[in-house]
Design a protein around this motif. Structure first.
Motif, short mmCIF file in Angstrom:
data_model
loop_
_atom_site.label_atom_id
_atom_site.label_comp_id
_atom_site.label_asym_id
_atom_site.label_seq_id
_atom_site.Cartn_x
_atom_site.Cartn_y
_atom_site.Cartn_z
N ASP A 155 0.83 -1.21 0.00
CA ASP A 155 0.00 0.00 0.00
C ASP A 155 0.86 1.25 0.00
OD1 ASP A 155 1.01 -0.20 2.58
OD2 ASP A 155 -0.85 0.48 3.55
N GLN A 156 2.17 1.09 -0.16
CA GLN A 156 3.10 2.21 -0.14
C GLN A 156 3.42 2.67 -1.57
OE1 GLN A 156 4.26 3.63 2.82
NE2 GLN A 156 2.82 2.24 3.80
N MET A 157 3.08 3.92 -1.87
CA MET A 157 3.25 4.43 -3.22
C MET A 157 4.70 4.44 -3.67
SD MET A 157 1.82 8.03 -4.83
CE MET A 157 0.12 7.48 -4.69
N PHE A 158 5.65 4.61 -2.72
CA PHE A 158 7.04 4.75 -3.11
C PHE A 158 7.68 3.44 -3.54
CE2 PHE A 158 6.78 8.62 -0.29
CZ PHE A 158 6.69 9.49 -1.37
N LEU A 159 7.00 2.31 -3.36
CA LEU A 159 7.43 1.07 -4.00
C LEU A 159 6.49 0.74 -5.15
CD1 LEU A 159 9.37 -1.33 -4.12
CD2 LEU A 159 7.75 -2.58 -2.70
N GLY A 160 5.20 1.07 -5.00
CA GLY A 160 4.23 0.76 -6.04
C GLY A 160 4.53 1.47 -7.35
N LEU A 161 4.78 2.77 -7.29
CA LEU A 161 5.06 3.51 -8.52
C LEU A 161 6.35 3.05 -9.20
CD1 LEU A 161 3.96 7.22 -7.95
CD2 LEU A 161 2.90 5.46 -9.36
N PRO A 162 7.46 2.86 -8.47
CA PRO A 162 8.66 2.33 -9.16
C PRO A 162 8.41 0.99 -9.82
CG PRO A 162 9.26 3.21 -7.02
CD PRO A 162 7.76 3.21 -7.08
N ALA A 163 7.58 0.14 -9.20
CA ALA A 163 7.26 -1.14 -9.82
C ALA A 163 6.55 -0.95 -11.15
CB ALA A 163 6.40 -1.99 -8.87
#
Length: 576
Positions: free
Chosen positions: A247-255
């Motif tokens: 649920d953390q955007m800072f890993l979700g967006l890089p993925a």
């Protein structure tokens, strides 16, 4: 560096039908209980929505164009209170594409602190879930208050309003539904100007700490936000086709930008650990804060993950890589994680909102380290490290076996370094050139960063940074209080319990270990009054009375380390 959203456009052209976002529905809303999806089992979830790369890029561009046509001007700040889900991700990216800045503000903070942060950020727009509007000003307001949730009245904010979800009573007149923006006719979306101008434009504002009179917020630009996403890609070793369940955007967006799929759980891991345990099983990567790791391991060890939807025999119970950060990561937590999920590669991530991430280390390396202190690992590529020995008072350096390595304040630079603090930038001050972490550290012979203490007092509870020096003068003014010190007692999950230590008027500062008492007349009196002098985020978990305060160094300052040691046995009974 190009705008990182251009990478999304390229992916949409290359792999338009691959899944970029996968959202698991079910669970509860902002408050109240919910029902599961699978056979009525509580905490179960199923895939509710999938968005391909082609559709994601199209919706971002259409939404950005609609925002521009609707009056969003470059530099406009948008108050953002939407939980992670495709509609919110699309809006967040569209705001950035249109030249606006996203302002994250916790709706659960006190109305006074919320008002102070709004005044500091001066947003022209607010993007909020319809349910939150209803709960803050509509018929659900009484229900929210009965659950202890004192929400600010979003509907009365003098801004342009956007909302997600279905319309509910309480949504202000004239508010526009986000889903309708994505159906608008395509048009010019991106802001005009040269590459440098676009990259240095304000993109993200995150409130981290401070008081109602001086709220503190970190500002990132398109350039520094892009740098942050690139650094996180190093952490997870992200590749096309991988699944990142977080649920953390800072890993979700890089993925997503690496060509993978960001799987978004319906609820935060700590609120629905069983559903998260099923969703993260077999994923390629995930990012959790320490408290969420504890919740995940609890349900796995208890065997309470429902059989419905459980991994097949022989399948992985956890992700291939699990990064833990946003708070201190204790060795004991990593040891437990390796034991419960031995097939997962555990990583500890170090950084701050001002510059994130900065360093990473594997669990095996951190556990095996013989360094005296907290090994946080090697700096990521692009991160500059300086150990400032001149900034350290020798009295503040703990006795250690750092050997020939000299201790100083850790100072960091890099591509994800913030532009500065909101109040400084709005006052016309220059941009930040470094981040002084306040951590006492040294680098070992391998270049790894080892923390040994703090150069300035700060307590980290959850995602809130608490600076005792801002609040202790107010506490010393309470009736019957001679002295007051706030300390953080580390818990097994890396979070800190906030303990207020007070002494009675007429006491003296002497040497030796103090006697600690709870439930005294003074502690009860102080506990009844702290809400009058402290911001909600700084309220103590426990108030204790000390016979005296231990002192340290030539300056005869309160010895906070000694206080932590003497109050730890009592604070250990405090529920987080």
């Amino acid at each position: 560096m190009t705008h990182f959203l251009d990478e999304l456009t390229a992916l949409a052209h290359g792999t338009p039908d691959a899944v970029a976002l996968r959202w698991f529905g079910g669970g509860r809303g902002w408050f109240g209980a919910g029902r599961g999806w699978s056979g009525g089992a509580r905490g179960c979830a199923r895939v509710r929505e999938e968005v391909t790369f082609g559709l994601l890029a199209e919706r971002v561009e259409r939404t950005a164009a609609a925002l521009r046509a609707g009056g969003l001007a470059p530099g406009d700040r948008v108050l953002f209170s939407i939980r992670p889900r495709p509609e919110g991700v699309i809006l967040c990216l569209a705001v950035l594409r249109a030249g606006g800045a996203v302002v994250f503000v916790d709706p659960g903070s006190t109305p006074e602190l919320f008002a102070a942060r709004i005044a500091a950020a001066a947003p022209r727009w607010a993007a909020t879930e319809a349910l939150l509007y209803a709960a803050s000003s509509g018929p659900l307001r009484a229900v929210a208050r009965s659950r202890g949730l004192l929400l600010p009245d979003y509907g009365r904010l003098p801004v342009r309003h956007l909302y997600t979800g279905r319309w509910l009573p309480g949504v202000p007149r004239g508010a526009r539904r986000v889903a309708d923006l994505a159906r608008a006719e395509p048009g010019p979306a991106a802001v005009r100007g040269g590459p440098a101008e676009q990259e240095d434009r304000e993109a993200l504002v995150v409130f981290t700490s401070g008081t109602t009179s001086d709220p503190k917020a970190v500002v990132h630009t398109v350039r520094t936000l892009g740098g942050m996403l690139e650094l996180f890609a190093q952490v997870g070793d992200l590749r096309p086709g991988q699944r990142a369940h977080t649920d953390q955007m800072f890993l979700g967006l890089p993925a997503v930008l690496a060509g993978g799929t960001w799987e978004i759980p319906a609820r935060a891991p700590k609120d629905a650990p069983e559903a998260f345990a099923r969703g993260v099983a077999g994923a390629d990567s995930s990012f959790l804060v320490p408290a969420d790791v504890t919740a995940l391991l609890d349900v796995l060890e208890a065997g309470s993950v429902p059989a419905a939807g459980a991994p097949a025999a022989g399948a992985a119970l956890g992700p291939a890589v699990l990064a833990v950060g946003a708070a201190p990561v204790p060795v004991a937590l990593l040891e437990r994680g390796r034991r419960v999920l031995p097939g997962t590669r555990w990583l500890a991530v170090y950084g701050a909102t001002e510059i994130l991430p900065a360093a990473v280390t594997g669990a095996d390396e951190k556990i095996a380290a013989v360094a005296d202190g907290d090994l946080v690992g090697r700096p990521l590529d692009g991160i500059g490290v300086h150990i400032d020995r001149e900034a350290v008072d020798p009295d503040d350096v703990p006795a250690s076996s750092a050997g020939s390595h000299e201790v100083g304040e850790l100072v960091l630079t890099g591509p994800s370094l913030m532009a500065g603090y909101l109040s400084d930038l709005d006052a016309g001050k220059g941009r930040a050139t470094e981040h002084r972490t306040g951590d006492l550290a040294y680098q070992d012979d391998a270049g790894r960063i080892v923390l040994v203490g703090r150069n300035r007092d700060m307590i980290i509870r959850g995602t809130v940074n608490i600076y005792p020096g801002l609040f202790e003068p107010r506490l010393r003014g309470l009736p019957g209080v001679a002295d007051a010190v706030l300390v953080g007692v580390p818990g097994p999950d890396g979070d800190e319990r906030v303990v207020l230590v007070v002494t009675a008027a007429g006491g003296t500062r002497v040497a030796g270990s103090p006697e600690i008492r709870t439930g005294t007349e003074l502690t009860r009196s102080v506990a009844d009054q702290v809400t009058d002098v402290l911001d909600h985020g700084a309220l103590p978990d426990l108030v204790v009375e000390a016979s005296h305060l231990p002192l340290a160094g030539r300056s005869r300052k309160p010895d906070r380390r000694a206080l932590v040691n003497v109050v730890s046995p009592v604070a250990g009974t405090v529920r987080a």
